[in-house]
Design a protein around this motif. Structure first.
Motif, PDB file in Angstrom:
ATOM      1  N   VAL A  75       3.286  50.946  35.778  1.00 45.02           N
ATOM      2  CA  VAL A  75       4.645  51.305  36.174  1.00 45.02           C
ATOM      3  C   VAL A  75       5.077  52.450  37.283  1.00 45.02           C
ATOM      4  O   VAL A  75       4.500  53.239  37.680  1.00 45.02           O
ATOM      5  CB  VAL A  75       5.554  52.347  34.512  1.00 45.02           C
ATOM      6  N   GLN A  76       6.019  52.115  38.392  1.00 48.17           N
ATOM      7  CA  GLN A  76       6.787  53.276  39.151  1.00 48.17           C
ATOM      8  C   GLN A  76       6.582  54.170  38.303  1.00 48.17           C
ATOM      9  O   GLN A  76       6.959  54.969  37.046  1.00 48.17           O
ATOM     10  CB  GLN A  76       7.944  52.891  39.793  1.00 48.17           C
ATOM     11  N   PRO A  82      15.607  53.660  38.685  1.00 46.44           N
ATOM     12  CA  PRO A  82      16.726  53.184  39.198  1.00 46.44           C
ATOM     13  C   PRO A  82      17.856  53.878  38.625  1.00 46.44           C
ATOM     14  O   PRO A  82      17.275  54.307  37.310  1.00 46.44           O
ATOM     15  CB  PRO A  82      17.429  51.725  37.928  1.00 46.44           C
ATOM     16  N   ARG A  83      18.556  54.436  38.606  1.00 43.85           N
ATOM     17  CA  ARG A  83      19.549  56.078  38.808  1.00 43.85           C
ATOM     18  C   ARG A  83      20.662  54.798  38.069  1.00 43.85           C
ATOM     19  O   ARG A  83      21.115  53.520  38.144  1.00 43.85           O
ATOM     20  CB  ARG A  83      20.570  55.965  39.679  1.00 43.85           C
ATOM     21  N   LEU A  84      21.407  55.346  36.757  1.00 39.10           N
ATOM     22  CA  LEU A  84      22.762  55.456  35.674  1.00 39.10           C
ATOM     23  C   LEU A  84      23.136  55.591  36.135  1.00 39.10           C
ATOM     24  O   LEU A  84      23.163  57.678  36.001  1.00 39.10           O
ATOM     25  CB  LEU A  84      21.527  54.679  34.632  1.00 39.10           C
TER      26      LEU A  84
END
Length: 133
Positions: A75-76, A82-84
């Motif tokens: 997992v990164q 990612p930005r939401l």
């Protein structure tokens, strides 16, 4: 046994229908978890069979090996997620006072409690000493 391999198990005055062919119980725990509930286990043990034979195949060693055959992907790190466009997690709202139950004087009185302490008769020290003599 009622009929067609359907059993009725009573616990604490409540009857549960256990279907051994469909592997279901009225409490729905067996369907949800995949492991026989206490009602199904009592039927299985009464039939002199093993409870583990009625557990879902998801709990077998074979299924575990199939699941982790290729290993677990990495997992990164959190900064690379990612930005939401959503609000961040907010702290709880500020409230006045200390947390916990209010002190005895500040809390709201119950139905059977008197609203004021003036109803109680208190004896002064002088009167107590006078009564004792």
């Amino acid at each position: 046994m009622a009929r067609n391999n359907i059993h009725e198990v009573w616990e604490s005055g409540v009857g549960y229908s256990v279907d051994m062919d469909a592997r279901t119980c009225g409490c729905r725990k067996w369907q949800m978890v995949g492991i026989p509930c206490s009602h199904a286990a009592s039927v299985i043990i009464g039939k002199k069979e093993k409870v583990e034979d009625y557990a879902s195949d998801y709990y077998t060693k074979k299924r575990w090996r199939e699941t982790y055959l290729d290993g677990i992907r990495t997992v990164q790190g959190m900064p690379l997620w990612p930005r939401l466009n959503k609000l961040p997690v907010l702290p709880p709202p500020w409230r006045r006072g200390n947390p916990g139950r209010p002190s005895n004087h500040a809390r709201r009185k119950g139905r059977n409690e008197s609203s004021s302490s003036s109803n109680t008769k208190k004896m002064t020290r002088e009167k107590k000493d006078h009564d004792m003599l």
